[in-house]
Design an enzyme around this catalytic site. Structure first.
Site, short mmCIF file in Angstrom:
data_model
loop_
_atom_site.label_atom_id
_atom_site.label_comp_id
_atom_site.label_asym_id
_atom_site.label_seq_id
_atom_site.Cartn_x
_atom_site.Cartn_y
_atom_site.Cartn_z
N LYS A 54 0.81 -1.21 0.00
CA LYS A 54 0.00 0.00 0.00
C LYS A 54 0.85 1.27 0.00
O LYS A 54 0.41 2.32 -0.48
CB LYS A 54 -0.96 -0.02 1.18
CG LYS A 54 -2.05 -1.09 1.04
CD LYS A 54 -3.02 -1.04 2.20
CE LYS A 54 -4.19 -1.98 1.96
NZ LYS A 54 -3.80 -3.37 1.80
N GLU A 92 -1.88 7.45 8.13
CA GLU A 92 -2.70 8.38 7.37
C GLU A 92 -3.62 9.14 8.32
O GLU A 92 -3.93 8.68 9.42
CB GLU A 92 -3.57 7.63 6.36
CG GLU A 92 -2.85 7.16 5.12
CD GLU A 92 -3.80 6.56 4.11
OE1 GLU A 92 -3.39 6.42 2.95
OE2 GLU A 92 -4.94 6.22 4.47
N HIS A 139 -14.66 -3.22 8.51
CA HIS A 139 -13.94 -3.02 7.25
C HIS A 139 -14.24 -4.12 6.22
O HIS A 139 -13.57 -4.21 5.20
CB HIS A 139 -12.43 -2.92 7.47
CG HIS A 139 -12.04 -1.89 8.48
ND1 HIS A 139 -12.11 -0.54 8.22
CD2 HIS A 139 -11.58 -2.01 9.75
CE1 HIS A 139 -11.70 0.14 9.29
NE2 HIS A 139 -11.38 -0.72 10.23
N ARG A 164 -7.66 -7.76 -8.75
CA ARG A 164 -8.34 -9.04 -8.95
C ARG A 164 -9.79 -8.76 -9.28
O ARG A 164 -10.24 -7.61 -9.25
CB ARG A 164 -8.28 -9.86 -7.66
CG ARG A 164 -8.77 -9.10 -6.43
CD ARG A 164 -8.85 -9.95 -5.20
NE ARG A 164 -9.01 -9.18 -3.99
CZ ARG A 164 -10.15 -8.62 -3.56
NH1 ARG A 164 -11.23 -8.74 -4.31
NH2 ARG A 164 -10.22 -7.95 -2.42
#
Length: 472
Positions: A116, A200, A235, A291
Site C-alpha cells: 500500500k 494516514e 472493514h 483481482r
C-alpha cells in the site's frame, strides 16, 4: 486461445468463473480441500482434484500443489478468483515460470499493488489525490513527531501489505499512537508476514467508493463506473450498489479518469478496482484491488459486460472488447452478501448442514452461490455462502426488488444474515442514500429492527419452509 482453465478457488466465485468458461467453450478444472469434497464447484467442473486437508495453508494456498495439478491435467491457465492466491505476486511469477497463464495482473503489478505504501506513491505520481500521511514509518514515535504535525489527530496506522482491515489501528492521542505503532506491526507480521506500516489522517465516517477498471496488454484501459461499498462491518463489505447515490456525472467522470490514469501508470493488465474514500465532496485514493471483486456482479448488471470473460480474453492476449465510449449504464443494482452467521448474536459464525434451500427468482434477480440442500458449510473458511443481486430501473426500484427477493430467500439448518439485510433495506437512512462506512455500528436501532423483523417474518419463513417437509 485457452482451452482449459484451472480455477484455484472455492464456493460461489469458483462456480462463477466456471460458468464464464463454459460459455466460452473452455473446459474447467476444480481443486478442492477435504472439507470441500462435496462442494458444488467440485461437481460442476469437468475435472476435479483433491488439494489436501481443510486448512487453507495446506490446500487453497498450496502454490506448488496447484501448479502441479495444472501441469498434470494440461490446463493452460489458472484463474485465482478473489482472496487466497489472487493477489500473490509469488504465485503469479510461479505460473509464469511454469508457462501457465495467470488470469490476473502480472507479478510486477501485483508487487506494486500489494504494497500500500508503493501504491500510494504511484497514486501521487499519477496526480491522484491521497489522504495526508507518511511513507513507511519507524516504530520509534519520537522520530515521527515532525512528520505528524501536518496530519493531525485522529490518525490511523495501516499495514503496508494485506487487507480486510486487519492490523489497522486508530489513534486519537500520542499515547494511542505509540500503542498503535507497536500493535499494528505485530498484527501485520502475524497475518501477512510483513511488519511495515504507515500512517494516514483518519477521516471520520467516509463513504467507500471504488471504480471498476479493465486493461489489456496492448495498453487500452477503461473504467466501468463506480460501486458504493460503504455498508461494512469491521472493514468487511456487506452491501454494495452501482452507481453511487453520492456522485454526479462530473465527479464520476473525474474519479473514473483518475482511476484510469493510475492503472495506466502502473501498466495494469486485467480486471481490478481503484478504491477511494469520499467525504464532504472530496475523494482520496485508498488502494488498488488487483483481482476480480466479490461485488463485481452489480457492475455487470448495470453495464451488461461480463467481467470474467474479459479477464480470460485479456489473459489470452486479446484486446478489450469495448472502448470507454462504448460503456453505457442502465438502471441500478444492489448486492447483499449472504453469510452463515447470526447478526443478532454478535455475528456468531453458523457452520452446519443446510436442510432446505430455495433461492429467489424473477425479473432483475441474480443469485451467485455454491450451496444446495444437504451441503455442509465448513467452519474453516469465510462464512459467505452466496450473493443476492437485484436490478431496478432506479435505486428505489432496486431496493423494493431486493426486499421482495429477501422475502423469498429460504435457507434452513443454519443461521444467516438475511435478517440484517432486511433491516437495512427498510432503514430510512439507507433508503435515503445517507451512507458511510460506520453505518452498521452507528445505527443503534438495527439490533431491535432485526429482532422485530425476525418475529414479524416468523410465520412467512415457516410457511415457505413447508415445501421442504415431506409428509409421513
Amino acid at each position: 486461445m485457452i482451452s482449459k482453465v484451472l480455477v484455484a478457488n472455492r464456493g460461489e466465485i469458483a462456480v462463477r468463473v466456471m460458468r464464464a468458461c463454459r460459455e466460452l467453450g473452455i473446459n474447467t478444472v476444480a481443486v478442492y480441500s477435504e472439507a470441500d469434497k462435496d462442494a458444488f464447484h467440485a461437481r460442476y467442473a469437468d475435472e476435479a482434484y483433491l488439494l489436501g486437508p481443510a486448512p487453507a495453508t495446506l490446500s487453497y494456498l498450496n502454490m506448488d500443489k496447484i501448479i502441479e495439478i495444472a501441469k498434470a491435467c494440461k490446463a493452460e491457465a489458472i484463474h485465482p478468483g478473489y482472496g487466497f492466491l489472487s493477489e500473490n505476486a509469488a504465485f503469479a511469477r510461479a505460473c509464469e515460470q511454469a508457462k501457465i497463464i495467470f488470469i490476473g495482473p502480472p507479478a510486477r503489478v501485483l508487487e506494486v499493488t500489494g504494497n500500500k505504501i508503493a501504491a500510494r506513491e504511484e497514486a501521487v505520481k499519477a496526480g491522484v489525490p491521497v489522504v495526508p500521511g507518511t511513507g513507511e514509518c519507524p516504530a520509534d514515535f519520537c522520530q515521527l513527531q515532525d512528520d505528524l504535525g501536518e496530519i493531525g489527530y485522529p490518525m490511523i496506522v495501516k499495514p503496508a501489505g494485506g487487507g480486510g482491515g486487519i492490523g489497522m489501528v486508530i489513534a486519537r492521542s500520542d499515547s494511542d499512537l505509540q500503542r498503535a505503532l507497536t500493535l499494528s506491526p505485530q498484527m501485520a507480521k502475524k497475518s501477512f508476514g510483513i511488519a511495515s506500516v504507515y500512517i494516514e489522517k483518519y477521516i471520520e465516517h467516509p463513504r467507500h467508493i471504488e471504480f471498476q477498471i479493465l486493461a489489456d496488454s496492448q495498453g487500452n484501459v477503461i473504467h466501468l463506473g463506480e460501486r458504493e461499498c460503504s455498508i461494512q462491518r469491521f472493514h468487511s463489505k456487506v452491501i454494495e450498489e452501482s452507481p453511487s447515490p453520492a456522485l454526479n456525472p462530473e465527479l464520476r467522470a473525474e474519479m473514473g479518469g483518475a482511476a484510469v490514469r493510475l492503472a495506466r501508470a502502473i501498466k495494469y493488465v486485467g480486471a481490478g478496482t481503484v478504491e477511494f474514500i469520499f467525504s464532504e465532496g472530496r475523494y482520496y485514493f485508498l488502494e488498488v484491488n488487483a483481482r476480480i471483486q466479490v461485488e463485481h456482479p452489480v457492475t455487470e448488471m448495470v453495464t451488461g459486460v461480463d467481467l470474467v470473460k474479459e479477464q480470460i480474453n485479456v489473459a489470452a492476449g486479446l484486446s478489450l472488447s469495448l472502448r470507454q465510449e462504448d460503456v453505457k449504464t442502465r438502471g441500478w443494482a444492489i448486492e447483499c452478501r449472504i453469510n452463515a452467521e447470526d447478526p443478532i448474536r454478535n455475528f456468531m459464525p453458523s457452520p452446519g448442514t443446510i436442510t432446505g434451500y430455495r433461492s429467489p427468482g424473477g425479473i432483475g434477480i441474480r443469485v451467485d452461490s455454491g450451496i444446495y440442500t444437504g451441503y455442509t458449510i465448513p467452519d474453516c473458511y469465510h462464512p459467505m455462502i452466496s450473493k443476492l443481486v437485484a436490478w431496478g430501473k432506479d435505486r428505489n426500484d432496486a431496493i423494493m426488488r431486493m426486499r421482495r427477493a429477501l422475502y423469498e430467500y429460504v435457507i434452513l439448518g443454519v443461521s444467516t444474515n438475511l435478517v440484517l439485510h432486511k433491516a437495512i433495506m427498510e432503514n430510512p437512512r439507507f433508503v435515503s442514500g445517507d451512507l458511510d462506512t460506520d453505518f452498521i455500528t452507528r445505527e443503534v436501532g438495527l439490533l431491535a429492527d432485526m429482532q422485530r423483523i425476525k418475529e414479524r417474518d416468523k410465520a412467512i419463513t415457516e410457511r415457505l419452509s413447508t415445501i421442504f417437509v415431506r409428509p409421513k
